[in-house]
Design an enzyme around this catalytic site. Structure first.
Site, PDB file in Angstrom:
ATOM      1  N   GLY A 171      25.157  62.970   9.743  1.00 28.65           N
ATOM      2  CA  GLY A 171      25.277  64.362   9.327  1.00 28.65           C
ATOM      3  C   GLY A 171      26.481  65.001   9.982  1.00 28.65           C
ATOM      4  N   GLY A 172      26.409  66.318  10.152  1.00 23.57           N
ATOM      5  CA  GLY A 172      27.525  67.050  10.745  1.00 23.57           C
ATOM      6  C   GLY A 172      27.845  66.581  12.152  1.00 23.57           C
ATOM      7  N   GLY A 406      63.791  54.815   3.073  1.00 23.51           N
ATOM      8  CA  GLY A 406      63.098  55.926   3.718  1.00 23.51           C
ATOM      9  C   GLY A 406      62.348  55.461   4.947  1.00 23.51           C
ATOM     10  CB  ALA A 407      60.446  52.349   5.647  1.00 23.08           C
TER      11      ALA A 407
HETATM   12  C1  HXC Z   1      13.682  65.915  16.018  1.00 30.12           C
HETATM   13  C2  HXC Z   1      13.715  63.630  15.942  1.00 30.12           C
HETATM   14  C3  HXC Z   1      14.890  63.672  15.145  1.00 30.12           C
HETATM   15  C4  HXC Z   1      15.424  64.932  14.804  1.00 30.12           C
HETATM   16  C5  HXC Z   1      14.364  61.620  15.488  1.00 30.12           C
HETATM   17  N1  HXC Z   1      13.428  62.336  16.126  1.00 30.12           N
HETATM   18  N2  HXC Z   1      15.263  62.399  14.872  1.00 30.12           N
HETATM   19  N3  HXC Z   1      13.141  64.749  16.373  1.00 30.12           N
HETATM   20  N4  HXC Z   1      14.786  66.027  15.255  1.00 30.12           N
HETATM   21  N5  HXC Z   1      16.527  65.030  14.071  1.00 30.12           N
HETATM   22  C6  HXC Z   1      12.322  61.855  16.917  1.00 30.12           C
HETATM   23  C7  HXC Z   1      11.240  61.177  16.093  1.00 30.12           C
HETATM   24  O1  HXC Z   1      10.342  62.123  15.627  1.00 30.12           O
HETATM   25  C8  HXC Z   1      10.630  60.223  17.120  1.00 30.12           C
HETATM   26  O2  HXC Z   1       9.776  60.968  17.949  1.00 30.12           O
HETATM   27  C9  HXC Z   1      11.798  59.826  17.953  1.00 30.12           C
HETATM   28  O3  HXC Z   1      12.808  60.833  17.762  1.00 30.12           O
HETATM   29  C10 HXC Z   1      12.386  58.497  17.548  1.00 30.12           C
HETATM   30  O4  HXC Z   1      12.595  58.526  16.158  1.00 30.12           O
HETATM   31  P1  HXC Z   1      12.134  57.330  15.215  1.00 30.12           P
HETATM   32  O5  HXC Z   1      12.261  57.820  13.816  1.00 30.12           O
HETATM   33  O6  HXC Z   1      10.829  56.799  15.660  1.00 30.12           O
HETATM   34  O7  HXC Z   1      13.234  56.237  15.567  1.00 30.12           O
HETATM   35  P2  HXC Z   1      13.905  55.177  14.623  1.00 30.12           P
HETATM   36  O8  HXC Z   1      12.879  54.503  13.793  1.00 30.12           O
HETATM   37  O9  HXC Z   1      14.749  54.342  15.508  1.00 30.12           O
HETATM   38  O10 HXC Z   1      14.845  56.028  13.627  1.00 30.12           O
HETATM   39  C11 HXC Z   1      15.948  56.755  14.123  1.00 30.12           C
HETATM   40  C12 HXC Z   1      16.501  57.681  13.035  1.00 30.12           C
HETATM   41  C13 HXC Z   1      15.365  58.578  12.475  1.00 30.12           C
HETATM   42  C14 HXC Z   1      17.103  56.839  11.905  1.00 30.12           C
HETATM   43  C15 HXC Z   1      17.620  58.507  13.667  1.00 30.12           C
HETATM   44  O11 HXC Z   1      14.665  59.138  13.559  1.00 30.12           O
HETATM   45  C16 HXC Z   1      15.866  59.650  11.585  1.00 30.12           C
HETATM   46  O12 HXC Z   1      16.212  59.422  10.418  1.00 30.12           O
HETATM   47  N6  HXC Z   1      15.910  60.873  12.124  1.00 30.12           N
HETATM   48  C17 HXC Z   1      16.322  62.041  11.380  1.00 30.12           C
HETATM   49  C18 HXC Z   1      17.776  62.010  11.174  1.00 30.12           C
HETATM   50  C19 HXC Z   1      18.279  63.238  10.458  1.00 30.12           C
HETATM   51  O13 HXC Z   1      18.114  63.379   9.264  1.00 30.12           O
HETATM   52  N7  HXC Z   1      18.757  64.185  11.273  1.00 30.12           N
HETATM   53  C20 HXC Z   1      19.275  65.416  10.772  1.00 30.12           C
HETATM   54  C21 HXC Z   1      20.661  65.073  10.254  1.00 30.12           C
HETATM   55  S1  HXC Z   1      21.481  66.487   9.745  1.00 30.12           S
HETATM   56  P3  HXC Z   1       8.559  60.282  18.729  1.00 30.12           P
HETATM   57  O14 HXC Z   1       7.887  61.418  19.404  1.00 30.12           O
HETATM   58  O15 HXC Z   1       7.744  59.593  17.704  1.00 30.12           O
HETATM   59  O16 HXC Z   1       9.168  59.322  19.716  1.00 30.12           O
HETATM   60  C22 HXC Z   1      22.230  66.959  11.098  1.00 30.12           C
HETATM   61  C23 HXC Z   1      23.010  68.154  10.889  1.00 30.12           C
HETATM   62  C24 HXC Z   1      23.938  68.351  12.014  1.00 30.12           C
HETATM   63  O17 HXC Z   1      22.131  66.394  12.096  1.00 30.12           O
HETATM   64  C25 HXC Z   1      24.789  69.488  11.608  1.00 30.12           C
HETATM   65  C26 HXC Z   1      25.903  69.711  12.534  1.00 30.12           C
HETATM   66  C27 HXC Z   1      26.872  70.676  11.945  1.00 30.12           C
END
Ligand code: HXC
Length: 519
Positions: A171-172, A406-407
């Protein structure tokens, strides 16, 4: 509580913070072949030098029952320490705490060390391993990212910023590393993308794996986002340390000169024979680089991306330089969109941090074709031209063989404020190669010769004539565009002497808000 109990409490708090999200999650991290945030910092910094800050920070979120789950330090370990005795500021995202996701207070921790690094004038190293924005914190998380981005932008060109990606970065969140100077990704355990495979499938219908969409190999070969693909985290950490060896602490300092045992005046006889007599035959410019630099030590950036140009750091008599070299071994060393972007970014990195640039030229020209023109080779080629022309660091150019059209102008020519422009006797500095030139100049005459043998003979005579008259270094030397024609085996010595001479060089650009380089 008496004073002993208070001290015990402190020790307990510290212990609690050190285990992050707990043993189970640490084990899971290890099972995936990853180190924890604290282990990474220990490996990165000089032994015993790490001083952690904000160990007692927790998140402030009360949505989704979050107030019941808090971890000391909240998902990111921050502080400072030393690398080879020099101060660096560091943060490492802790995947064991809410997947390393970014909360408001976590962002503040990162911003705090970035602000301190700017005041002190020390590099910032970020180790990324995170699920992105902490979903429960909503816009506060987005705001936190933007606070970091703003600091990345302000720090750009002031202190070196290095990003290691040792897990998810999506993401971002990708834009913080993208704003930094160097991005290192660990093979198979990291990925970066703006939108992941699931969203990609929903929006475009494209089926693609995480690795193919944003793995280290993709970014090191196709997008150029990663400067380095490390085999594992150990190599990634080593690359951070190694990169900093060539950079100063900040833009007001010069890179550190180290003692060098490699003789400055060794003659590399092989170089006198390295250029093939046939101008169309390739050779590996890296053989030349490894021969002339100190102790065959060359830290190549973007090794797998735009291989027609080679860039990286090396030292001459202990003095760090950036090397930019056309690579005849790949696409004949032609300049195309990717090579221009790659080299332009590197030239700007060197210039920002006072690292002199040594350019080795063997370039047949820009790559022709609709693909290049549609892709904007005009704009991208201009980036490299701009970067060289704007750079005020010492610039030494050695033309090894071809330098056409040019290069020629782009590749750190005399008129782009090149300080010392040398050429080997094998150099061919001209508007274009003999074949193209004769086709244009003699086309009518050639087509009028009916006998094929006679025609061939005529072309050869004319091409030879052109090669003798134009394809040499002396035409350019005659006008002072080349300062000297040098014997190849003496190249190391000539570069070292030029660098010594230029050590006190001062040059500047006119005052302005900023340039408007063609992006
Ligand atoms: C809160 C999160 C989290 C998140 C993971 N966790 N991502 N908690 N916010 N974004 C937590 C899970 O609930 C879990 O908690 C622990 O972290 C580990 O995650 P798992 O899913 O069990 O791990 P894994 O299977 O290894 O998968 C990792 C992952 C997945 C692929 C990163 O967690 C995932 O897809 N997360 C969401 C990613 C996402 O969409 N993020 C937002 C992107 S947009 P527990 O308590 O069970 O241990 C963004 C915008 C930024 O980031 C903008 C900036 C401008």
């Amino acid at each position: 509580m008496d004073s002993q109990q208070k001290i015990k409490q402190l020790i307990d708090f510290r212990q609690e913070a050190r285990i992050g999200g707990g043993e189970k999650r640490i084990d899971k991290q290890h099972e995936q072949g990853k180190y924890t945030a604290r282990e990474r910092i220990e490996m990165l910094l000089d032994e015993g030098s790490f001083e952690e800050t904000d160990m007692f920070v927790t998140h402030r979120c009360t949505e989704f029952g979050m107030e019941k789950t808090k971890f000391l330090g909240d998902g990111v370990v921050t502080g400072h320490g030393t690398i080879d005795g020099r101060i660096v500021y560091v943060y490492a995202q802790d995947f064991t705490v809410f997947g390393g996701s970014l909360s408001e207070t976590y962002a503040k921790k990162i911003c705090k060390i970035m602000d301190q690094a700017m005041k002190v004038g020390a590099p910032i190293i970020g180790i990324n391993d995170s699920g992105g924005a902490r979903i429960q914190e909503g816009v506060n998380s987005l705001a936190g990212y933007a606070e970091i981005f703003q600091r990345n932008i302000m720090a750009s060109g002031v202190v070196p910023q290095i990003s290691a990606i040792f897990g998810p970065c999506a993401g971002g969140a990708v834009y913080s590393p993208a704003l930094t100077d160097v991005v290192i990704m660990s093979d198979k355990t990291s990925y970066m993308f703006v939108t992941g495979p699931k969203v990609t499938k929903t929006v475009t219908g494209e089926n693609i794996s995480t690795e193919d969409l944003g793995g280290a190999t993709m970014h090191a070969t196709k997008s150029g986002v990663a400067h380095f693909r490390a085999d594992d985290e150990n190599e990634g950490i080593m690359l951070i340390r190694k990169t900093l060896e060539f950079l100063p602490q900040n833009n007001l300092e010069d890179p550190v000169i180290t003692r060098c045992a490699d003789p400055i005046d060794r003659l590399d006889d092989d170089l006198n024979e390295i250029i093939p007599d046939n101008p169309n035959q390739a050779y590996d410019v890296k053989d030349i680089i490894y021969t002339i630099v100190d102790n065959d030590d060359f830290l190549e950036f973007h090794r797998h991306y735009a291989k027609n140009i080679v860039v990286g750091f090396a030292k001459f008599n202990g003095r760090p330089v950036g090397i930019v070299a056309n690579q005849p071994n790949f696409l004949a060393g032609v300049l195309d969109i990717e090579a221009s972007r790659k080299a332009a970014r590197f030239v700007r990195l060197c210039d920002a941090f006072n690292v002199p640039i040594v350019t080795l030229v063997d370039v047949p020209g820009f790559l022709p074709g609709s693909h290049q023109e549609y892709g904007g080779i005009i704009i991208h080629g201009a980036k490299l031209l701009f970067a060289y022309g704007e750079a005020t660091v010492p610039k030494i150019t050695i033309t090894l063989r071809k330098s056409y059209g040019g290069a020629h102008d782009v590749m750190s020519s005399k008129q782009l404020r090149g300080d010392y422009n040398y050429a080997w006797p094998s150099a061919q500095i001209a508007v274009m190669g003999s074949k193209g030139a004769i086709e244009i100049l003699e086309g009518k005459k050639i087509r009028s010769i009916e006998n094929p043998d006679e025609r061939k003979e005529y072309i050869k005579t004319k091409e030879d004539e052109y090669l003798n008259n134009f394809a040499n270094p002396y035409q350019a030397a005659k006008y002072g565009y080349i300062d000297d024609v040098i014997e190849p085996r003496n190249t190391r010595f000539r570069i070292i002497r030029a660098l010594q001479t230029l050590a006190t060089k001062k040059d500047s650009n006119p005052p302005k808000k900023h340039s408007n380089m063609p992006l």
